[in-house]
Design an enzyme around this catalytic site. Structure first.
Site, PDB file in Angstrom:
ATOM      1  N   CYS A 422       0.865  -1.178   0.000  1.00  0.00           N
ATOM      2  CA  CYS A 422       0.000   0.000   0.000  1.00  0.00           C
ATOM      3  C   CYS A 422       0.899   1.223   0.000  1.00  0.00           C
ATOM      4  O   CYS A 422       2.116   1.115  -0.083  1.00  0.00           O
ATOM      5  CB  CYS A 422      -0.964   0.003   1.181  1.00  0.00           C
ATOM      6  SG  CYS A 422      -0.183   0.214   2.798  1.00  0.00           S
ATOM      7  N   HIS A 585      -4.723   6.178   7.928  1.00  0.00           N
ATOM      8  CA  HIS A 585      -3.349   6.391   8.367  1.00  0.00           C
ATOM      9  C   HIS A 585      -2.676   7.352   7.400  1.00  0.00           C
ATOM     10  O   HIS A 585      -3.201   7.638   6.320  1.00  0.00           O
ATOM     11  CB  HIS A 585      -2.573   5.071   8.449  1.00  0.00           C
ATOM     12  CG  HIS A 585      -2.675   4.233   7.221  1.00  0.00           C
ATOM     13  ND1 HIS A 585      -3.747   3.384   6.997  1.00  0.00           N
ATOM     14  CD2 HIS A 585      -1.865   4.095   6.151  1.00  0.00           C
ATOM     15  CE1 HIS A 585      -3.582   2.759   5.847  1.00  0.00           C
ATOM     16  NE2 HIS A 585      -2.453   3.178   5.304  1.00  0.00           N
TER      17      HIS A 585
END
Length: 666
Positions: A422, A585
């Site tokens: 990611c 995040h």
């Protein structure tokens, strides 16, 4: 399917060491090939004997009234540095820019962890060697750059953990500056003069081979080494630095075409098109186009490995190409990378264009003729196993090759390594990796490693790469040899079952696992009761991100700027995981705003609209290292179990939430 996993023990120890050393050298040059090409093109266009002058003289002729009888090129002459005292950008690029780029890259590699600190010290060390010699300092950069990065890393380990809080930046900056100064002085006094003498010695060796017409004999070593996958080590680790030195002095170098000449490979593939059989004949036209125009020489390696006697055709073709350049006194101004005919023509000076073209044509003709005879007189009725030859090539290479997809090789090889990637590598990828890891273990394949990484830190060594569908294109650029799987739900994607089935079909080889997160004390200090909110106040996705981020700031885990980075990450790729869970995040660039790893937990009485999907649980994540991954693994297991999710939904205290997640309170 996945790339073929290679048992390192099966690879030759001596060859592997040579390959690693050559790869180390070439890896300093390859990332900077664009700069070499830019310098070569500027040189070809703007120097006094360049293409612009040649074409300009043809169009404008001689301009009367000028002292030298030439047309006044003004800006072109200034840019190319025609004056006796230099100037322009051609000289500074070759003298300073290219060696410093190599030194920076080498220092960054040697420091490890893709750390720019090592690159900076490597660049400082390199400038000492550059200014301490009168020749382009490429070899010096290949020494001083890695030395700077490696030695800086050793010094950092000496005082690691011993610096008092608040003095880290002071110590880090001054230690790099002081050590860089020392290395620069050493480079100026020792490395520069030493490498200058070495370069002059190497130049004399090359001149001896050229003067005695022995240069073609290098193909006896180069062509077999290419098939053993030492091509980049030879070309960019040896010929590029030596050839660049020669090009600066003489305006061109035939060393750039010893390995990169596309002619021998083209001739071999043309012979297979006419005289080959079966799959080899059918695949040869496409392979020829990729090799000759695309510049991917490795595409023809399996054809040679399939019938090893064809190496003779490659050697004779290579010798012909080198010999032709000797006869025509031709060469290139800069490396032809990749080894495409287009790159070759672009880097050829005007006076070498005919000779370079002839070297390609004649090399192709000789390799075609020899290969044609060998194929035509081959009494073996077996058409050859191109798939097995490709697999053999990949064993030499140590990973899957682009040749597999082009030559129709079996791509259902062994799967031993899977990576979830990611943007930041700290949240969604970690949870997805945990879910798939559990599924693969449950299927009885504990030997398969499943890890998570940031896309920026991916290397082309994995068999399978799993990413969010919006990130697949970026991941594919860094891992072109892997099988790529796109998902839109990290928690419950149906693609996971497909991957498990694929692993089961691949006859995975046993191997030790090294990616196990320690879970005995999972979550200790990462998720505190004060960071758990039951009944969040936010009504929107963005509000929930801010609420989760504020808990991280309140816990002392991040700076307030990290919240903005969380919003930036969400704008790029959704952090919705599925099963009512979102894990916002920050971006990879925002890791400097993280003080320690931490997780916040917010439950909402009414699910929030998260890009059209219901989010009931929002977990803010800040990952400074890997110490939060064990807790993410537990969270992934929890949200894959409807019963445990129901317990989270019914929890009335933070302590109950921690108990469901099996977190030890602090």
């Amino acid at each position: 399917m996945a790339s073929t996993a290679i048992d390192p023990r099966a690879r030759s120890g001596a060859r592997l060491r040579v390959q690693k050393f050559g790869t180390h050298l070439s890896n300093m040059v390859l990332p900077n090939i664009g700069a070499f090409i830019a310098w070569g093109l500027i040189t070809a266009l703007f120097i006094q004997s360049g293409w612009i002058t040649l074409i300009g003289d043809k169009i404008f002729g001689y301009a009367p009234g000028l002292e030298d009888g030439q047309y006044d090129y003004g800006f072109v002459s200034a840019l190319g540095g025609w004056d006796a005292d230099g100037g322009g950008i051609v000289g500074p690029m070759i003298t300073y820019l290219l060696p410093i780029l190599i030194g920076y890259t080498g220092g960054r590699m040697a420091y490890g962890g893709d750390n720019v600190r090592g690159g900076v010290v490597g660049a400082i060390a390199t400038i000492g060697a550059v200014t301490g010699a009168d020749v382009p300092m490429f070899l010096g950069a290949m020494i001083m750059g890695p030395l700077g990065g490696w030695s800086m890393r050793k010094w950092d380990l000496v005082w690691d953990g011993k610096i008092k809080p608040g003095f880290e930046m002071l110590v880090n900056n001054f230690s790099a500056g002081i050590w860089g100064m020392i290395l620069a002085i050493g480079g100026f006094a020792l490395a520069g003069p030493f490498v200058e003498q070495f370069s002059k010695g190497a130049e004399k060796v090359v001149d001896f081979l050229v003067d005695n017409h022995l240069m073609p004999l290098t193909s006896v070593f180069v062509e077999p080494a290419k098939v053993l996958f030492l091509n980049n080590a030879i070309n960019h680790g040896v010929f590029t630095p030596l050839g660049t030195d020669q090009a600066v002095e003489k305006g061109k170098s035939l060393l750039f075409l010893v390995e990169a000449n596309p002619g021998p490979g083209l001739g071999l593939l043309l012979a297979f098109m006419v005289f080959g059989r079966g799959v080899a004949k059918a695949s040869a036209p496409g392979a020829a186009l990729i090799q000759f125009v695309g510049g991917i020489h490795e595409i023809y390696f399996p054809y040679v490995l399939m019938k090893p006697k064809l190496i003779l055709a490659m050697i004779l073709g290579g010798m012909t190409g080198v010999g032709t350049n000797l006869v025509f006194d031709s060469g290139l101004r800069a490396p032809a990378a990749p080894g495409s005919i287009i790159a070759v023509w672009l880097q050829a000076p005007a006076g070498s264009l005919v000779g370079v073209t002839c070297s390609v044509v004649f090399a192709a003709a000789v390799s075609f003729g020899v290969a044609a005879v060998l194929l035509k007189t081959d009494k073996d009725e077996d058409e050859g196993d191109l798939t097995a030859a490709t697999a053999s090539m990949e064993q030499l290479k140590g990973r899957r090759s682009v040749a597999s997809s082009v030559l129709g090789a079996d791509r259902s090889g062994t799967i031993r390594s899977i990576v979830f990637a990611c943007d930041a590598g700290m949240g969604s990828s970690a949870m997805g990796a945990s879910v798939l890891r559990n599924k693969i273990r449950a299927a009885g394949h504990a030997e398969v490693t499943v890890v998570n990484k940031a896309i920026s830190s991916l290397t082309d060594t994995y068999d399978v790469v799993v990413t969010h569908q919006d990130l697949t294109a970026r991941a594919r650029e860094r891992t072109p040899s892997a099988l790529h799987v796109s998902v839109d739900n990290f928690m419950a994607s149906p693609r996971y079952d497909e991957i498990v089935e694929l692993v089961g079909q691949s006859a995975a080889m046993p191997g030790p696992r090294t990616d196990e997160p320690a879970v005995a004390s999972a979550g200790r200090g990462i998720l505190a009761p004060t960071s758990v909110v039951l009944g969040g106040a936010a009504k929107t996705r963005d509000g929930a991100i801010t609420e989760a981020g504020q808990l991280l700031v309140a816990a002392g885990a991040t700076e307030s700027s990290y919240i903005e980075a969380m919003h930036e990450r969400e704008a790029s790729v959704s952090t919705y995981m599925g099963n009512g869970l979102a894990i916002p995040h920050g971006t990879n660039e925002a890791k400097s705003a993280i003080r320690r790893s931490a997780i916040s937990f917010v439950r909402y009485d009414e699910p929030l609209d998260w890009n059209g999907k219901p989010a009931e649980f929002v977990l803010g994540i800040a990952g400074a290292g890997d110490d939060h991954l064990a807790l993410l693994s537990r969270i992934a297991e929890t949200f894959a179990d409807p019963e445990r999710v129901a317990r989270l939904r019914g929890a009335t205290t933070p302590e109950e939430v921690l108990a469901v997640l099996d977190v030890v309170p602090v």
